[in-house]
Design a protein around this motif. Structure first.
Motif, PDB file in Angstrom:
ATOM      1  N   MET A   1     -55.340 -22.232  20.504  1.00 22.51           N
ATOM      2  CA  MET A   1     -54.888 -21.406  19.410  1.00 22.51           C
ATOM      3  C   MET A   1     -55.965 -20.369  19.080  1.00 22.51           C
ATOM      4  O   MET A   1     -57.149 -20.638  19.193  1.00 22.51           O
ATOM      5  CB  MET A   1     -54.589 -22.272  18.185  1.00 22.51           C
ATOM      6  N   ILE A   2     -55.530 -19.202  18.662  1.00 18.87           N
ATOM      7  CA  ILE A   2     -56.416 -18.107  18.281  1.00 18.87           C
ATOM      8  C   ILE A   2     -56.530 -18.092  16.763  1.00 18.87           C
ATOM      9  O   ILE A   2     -55.524 -18.185  16.060  1.00 18.87           O
ATOM     10  CB  ILE A   2     -55.857 -16.763  18.785  1.00 18.87           C
ATOM     11  N   THR A   3     -57.747 -17.984  16.260  1.00 18.81           N
ATOM     12  CA  THR A   3     -57.969 -17.915  14.817  1.00 18.81           C
ATOM     13  C   THR A   3     -58.398 -16.509  14.452  1.00 18.81           C
ATOM     14  O   THR A   3     -59.331 -15.961  15.053  1.00 18.81           O
ATOM     15  CB  THR A   3     -59.049 -18.920  14.376  1.00 18.81           C
ATOM     16  N   ILE A   4     -57.709 -15.936  13.477  1.00 18.53           N
ATOM     17  CA  ILE A   4     -58.015 -14.586  13.013  1.00 18.53           C
ATOM     18  C   ILE A   4     -58.474 -14.666  11.559  1.00 18.53           C
ATOM     19  O   ILE A   4     -57.809 -15.247  10.716  1.00 18.53           O
ATOM     20  CB  ILE A   4     -56.777 -13.659  13.123  1.00 18.53           C
ATOM     21  N   PHE A   5     -59.632 -14.079  11.290  1.00 16.41           N
ATOM     22  CA  PHE A   5     -60.216 -14.026   9.957  1.00 16.41           C
ATOM     23  C   PHE A   5     -59.999 -12.607   9.431  1.00 16.41           C
ATOM     24  O   PHE A   5     -60.555 -11.659   9.990  1.00 16.41           O
ATOM     25  CB  PHE A   5     -61.716 -14.323  10.021  1.00 16.41           C
ATOM     26  N   TYR A   6     -59.205 -12.473   8.368  1.00 16.26           N
ATOM     27  CA  TYR A   6     -58.847 -11.136   7.893  1.00 16.26           C
ATOM     28  C   TYR A   6     -59.017 -11.017   6.380  1.00 16.26           C
ATOM     29  O   TYR A   6     -59.120 -12.013   5.671  1.00 16.26           O
ATOM     30  CB  TYR A   6     -57.411 -10.791   8.307  1.00 16.26           C
ATOM     31  N   ASP A   7     -59.019  -9.779   5.910  1.00 17.98           N
ATOM     32  CA  ASP A   7     -59.178  -9.455   4.493  1.00 17.98           C
ATOM     33  C   ASP A   7     -57.806  -9.384   3.828  1.00 17.98           C
ATOM     34  O   ASP A   7     -57.126  -8.363   3.900  1.00 17.98           O
ATOM     35  CB  ASP A   7     -59.915  -8.119   4.360  1.00 17.98           C
ATOM     36  N   GLY A   8     -57.409 -10.456   3.186  1.00 20.62           N
ATOM     37  CA  GLY A   8     -56.108 -10.523   2.542  1.00 20.62           C
ATOM     38  C   GLY A   8     -55.997  -9.746   1.249  1.00 20.62           C
ATOM     39  O   GLY A   8     -54.895  -9.574   0.723  1.00 20.62           O
ATOM     40  N   LYS A   9     -57.121  -9.256   0.720  1.00 20.94           N
ATOM     41  CA  LYS A   9     -57.078  -8.444  -0.500  1.00 20.94           C
ATOM     42  C   LYS A   9     -56.960  -6.959  -0.203  1.00 20.94           C
ATOM     43  O   LYS A   9     -56.737  -6.164  -1.101  1.00 20.94           O
ATOM     44  CB  LYS A   9     -58.310  -8.713  -1.364  1.00 20.94           C
ATOM     45  N   CYS A  10     -57.126  -6.585   1.030  1.00 22.35           N
ATOM     46  CA  CYS A  10     -56.969  -5.188   1.456  1.00 22.35           C
ATOM     47  C   CYS A  10     -55.485  -4.963   1.734  1.00 22.35           C
ATOM     48  O   CYS A  10     -54.898  -5.658   2.571  1.00 22.35           O
ATOM     49  CB  CYS A  10     -57.804  -4.932   2.706  1.00 22.35           C
ATOM     50  N   GLY A  11     -54.889  -4.009   1.043  1.00 23.73           N
ATOM     51  CA  GLY A  11     -53.464  -3.742   1.221  1.00 23.73           C
ATOM     52  C   GLY A  11     -53.096  -3.385   2.648  1.00 23.73           C
ATOM     53  O   GLY A  11     -52.124  -3.906   3.197  1.00 23.73           O
ATOM     54  N   LEU A  12     -53.863  -2.507   3.271  1.00 19.67           N
ATOM     55  CA  LEU A  12     -53.591  -2.099   4.646  1.00 19.67           C
ATOM     56  C   LEU A  12     -53.735  -3.286   5.597  1.00 19.67           C
ATOM     57  O   LEU A  12     -52.870  -3.521   6.446  1.00 19.67           O
ATOM     58  CB  LEU A  12     -54.538  -0.964   5.051  1.00 19.67           C
ATOM     59  N   CYS A  13     -54.810  -4.034   5.434  1.00 16.61           N
ATOM     60  CA  CYS A  13     -55.061  -5.191   6.300  1.00 16.61           C
ATOM     61  C   CYS A  13     -53.933  -6.215   6.174  1.00 16.61           C
ATOM     62  O   CYS A  13     -53.440  -6.736   7.179  1.00 16.61           O
ATOM     63  CB  CYS A  13     -56.385  -5.854   5.944  1.00 16.61           C
ATOM     64  N   SER A  14     -53.536  -6.503   4.943  1.00 17.57           N
ATOM     65  CA  SER A  14     -52.474  -7.497   4.702  1.00 17.57           C
ATOM     66  C   SER A  14     -51.153  -7.067   5.324  1.00 17.57           C
ATOM     67  O   SER A  14     -50.458  -7.890   5.933  1.00 17.57           O
ATOM     68  CB  SER A  14     -52.279  -7.714   3.207  1.00 17.57           C
ATOM     69  N   ARG A  15     -50.804  -5.793   5.167  1.00 16.62           N
ATOM     70  CA  ARG A  15     -49.555  -5.310   5.758  1.00 16.62           C
ATOM     71  C   ARG A  15     -49.573  -5.462   7.272  1.00 16.62           C
ATOM     72  O   ARG A  15     -48.593  -5.901   7.884  1.00 16.62           O
ATOM     73  CB  ARG A  15     -49.295  -3.856   5.368  1.00 16.62           C
ATOM     74  N   GLU A  16     -50.696  -5.093   7.876  1.00  9.14           N
ATOM     75  CA  GLU A  16     -50.786  -5.179   9.333  1.00  9.14           C
ATOM     76  C   GLU A  16     -50.725  -6.636   9.801  1.00  9.14           C
ATOM     77  O   GLU A  16     -49.971  -6.963  10.725  1.00  9.14           O
ATOM     78  CB  GLU A  16     -52.074  -4.518   9.824  1.00  9.14           C
ATOM     79  N   ILE A  17     -51.475  -7.506   9.176  1.00 10.53           N
ATOM     80  CA  ILE A  17     -51.471  -8.914   9.570  1.00 10.53           C
ATOM     81  C   ILE A  17     -50.098  -9.535   9.324  1.00 10.53           C
ATOM     82  O   ILE A  17     -49.597 -10.307  10.154  1.00 10.53           O
ATOM     83  CB  ILE A  17     -52.584  -9.701   8.849  1.00 10.53           C
ATOM     84  N   ASN A  18     -49.451  -9.208   8.219  1.00 12.83           N
ATOM     85  CA  ASN A  18     -48.111  -9.746   7.947  1.00 12.83           C
ATOM     86  C   ASN A  18     -47.113  -9.297   9.008  1.00 12.83           C
ATOM     87  O   ASN A  18     -46.234 -10.061   9.404  1.00 12.83           O
ATOM     88  CB  ASN A  18     -47.632  -9.352   6.547  1.00 12.83           C
ATOM     89  N   TYR A  19     -47.259  -8.070   9.485  1.00 12.12           N
ATOM     90  CA  TYR A  19     -46.413  -7.585  10.578  1.00 12.12           C
ATOM     91  C   TYR A  19     -46.657  -8.423  11.837  1.00 12.12           C
ATOM     92  O   TYR A  19     -45.720  -8.874  12.491  1.00 12.12           O
ATOM     93  CB  TYR A  19     -46.687  -6.105  10.844  1.00 12.12           C
ATOM     94  N   TYR A  20     -47.946  -8.633  12.169  1.00  9.20           N
ATOM     95  CA  TYR A  20     -48.270  -9.428  13.348  1.00  9.20           C
ATOM     96  C   TYR A  20     -47.722 -10.855  13.212  1.00  9.20           C
ATOM     97  O   TYR A  20     -47.221 -11.429  14.182  1.00  9.20           O
ATOM     98  CB  TYR A  20     -49.780  -9.480  13.582  1.00  9.20           C
ATOM     99  N   LYS A  21     -47.826 -11.430  12.026  1.00  7.12           N
ATOM    100  CA  LYS A  21     -47.315 -12.783  11.790  1.00  7.12           C
ATOM    101  C   LYS A  21     -45.822 -12.859  12.088  1.00  7.12           C
ATOM    102  O   LYS A  21     -45.344 -13.854  12.636  1.00  7.12           O
ATOM    103  CB  LYS A  21     -47.550 -13.209  10.338  1.00  7.12           C
ATOM    104  N   LYS A  22     -45.093 -11.805  11.718  1.00  9.92           N
ATOM    105  CA  LYS A  22     -43.638 -11.795  11.936  1.00  9.92           C
ATOM    106  C   LYS A  22     -43.257 -11.758  13.410  1.00  9.92           C
ATOM    107  O   LYS A  22     -42.250 -12.330  13.807  1.00  9.92           O
ATOM    108  CB  LYS A  22     -43.005 -10.600  11.225  1.00  9.92           C
ATOM    109  N   ILE A  23     -44.051 -11.069  14.213  1.00 13.82           N
ATOM    110  CA  ILE A  23     -43.670 -10.908  15.619  1.00 13.82           C
ATOM    111  C   ILE A  23     -44.373 -11.887  16.558  1.00 13.82           C
ATOM    112  O   ILE A  23     -44.008 -11.982  17.727  1.00 13.82           O
ATOM    113  CB  ILE A  23     -43.878  -9.453  16.097  1.00 13.82           C
ATOM    114  N   ALA A  24     -45.374 -12.614  16.049  1.00 10.42           N
ATOM    115  CA  ALA A  24     -46.130 -13.549  16.893  1.00 10.42           C
ATOM    116  C   ALA A  24     -45.413 -14.891  17.003  1.00 10.42           C
ATOM    117  O   ALA A  24     -44.688 -15.293  16.086  1.00 10.42           O
ATOM    118  CB  ALA A  24     -47.521 -13.763  16.317  1.00 10.42           C
ATOM    119  N   LYS A  25     -45.621 -15.569  18.103  1.00  6.76           N
ATOM    120  CA  LYS A  25     -45.130 -16.940  18.237  1.00  6.76           C
ATOM    121  C   LYS A  25     -45.866 -17.815  17.220  1.00  6.76           C
ATOM    122  O   LYS A  25     -47.071 -17.657  17.010  1.00  6.76           O
ATOM    123  CB  LYS A  25     -45.371 -17.460  19.648  1.00  6.76           C
TER     124      LYS A  25
END
Length: 128
Positions: A1-25
């Motif tokens: 498994m791949i672990t990604i550490f991201y900035d959830g308080k950054c609006g841009l970062c959160s939007r991008e990660i949420n998009y990736y979450k939707k399309i990732a297995k």
């Protein structure tokens, strides 16, 4: 498994990660919001400020990827993004992408209050 550490308080970062979450297995990634809970960074011996400054990822072998390399780690596992990652990996393009990302990441980091609080906390810990 791949672990990604991201900035959830950054609006841009959160939007991008949420998009990736939707399309990732579902079984491919472990997404960790280090703005809310920085304790997972302890295993990497990173301060919250360092973690927030750039995207970080651990591949399935435990190898750390930072910045553009962390994005490449994500993209190689996502449909359609795989091709984009292959282009960004090309010599010359990768270096330009790293330069642009690093400048943007430093600018973003300098503008967000929670990032500056993390810097101040790191300084206080070092001075103890």
């Amino acid at each position: 498994m791949i672990t990604i550490f991201y900035d959830g308080k950054c609006g841009l970062c959160s939007r991008e990660i949420n998009y990736y979450k939707k399309i990732a297995k579902a079984d491919k990634f472990n997404w960790l919001d280090i703005a809310t809970d920085p304790t997972p960074l302890n295993q990497l011996e990173l301060s919250q400020a360092d973690g927030l400054r750039r995207l970080h990822g651990l591949d399935s072998t435990g190898r750390l990827h930072i910045g553009v390399d962390a994005f490449l780690l994500i993209w190689r596992e996502l449909p359609y993004w795989r091709w984009f990652g292959m282009v960004v990996r090309l010599p010359g393009i990768r270096q330009v992408a790293q330069l642009i990302y690093n400048r943007f990441a430093d600018f973003r980091f300098s503008r967000l209050a929670h990032c500056q609080i993390a810097v101040n906390n790191a300084v206080l810990r070092r001075n103890r």
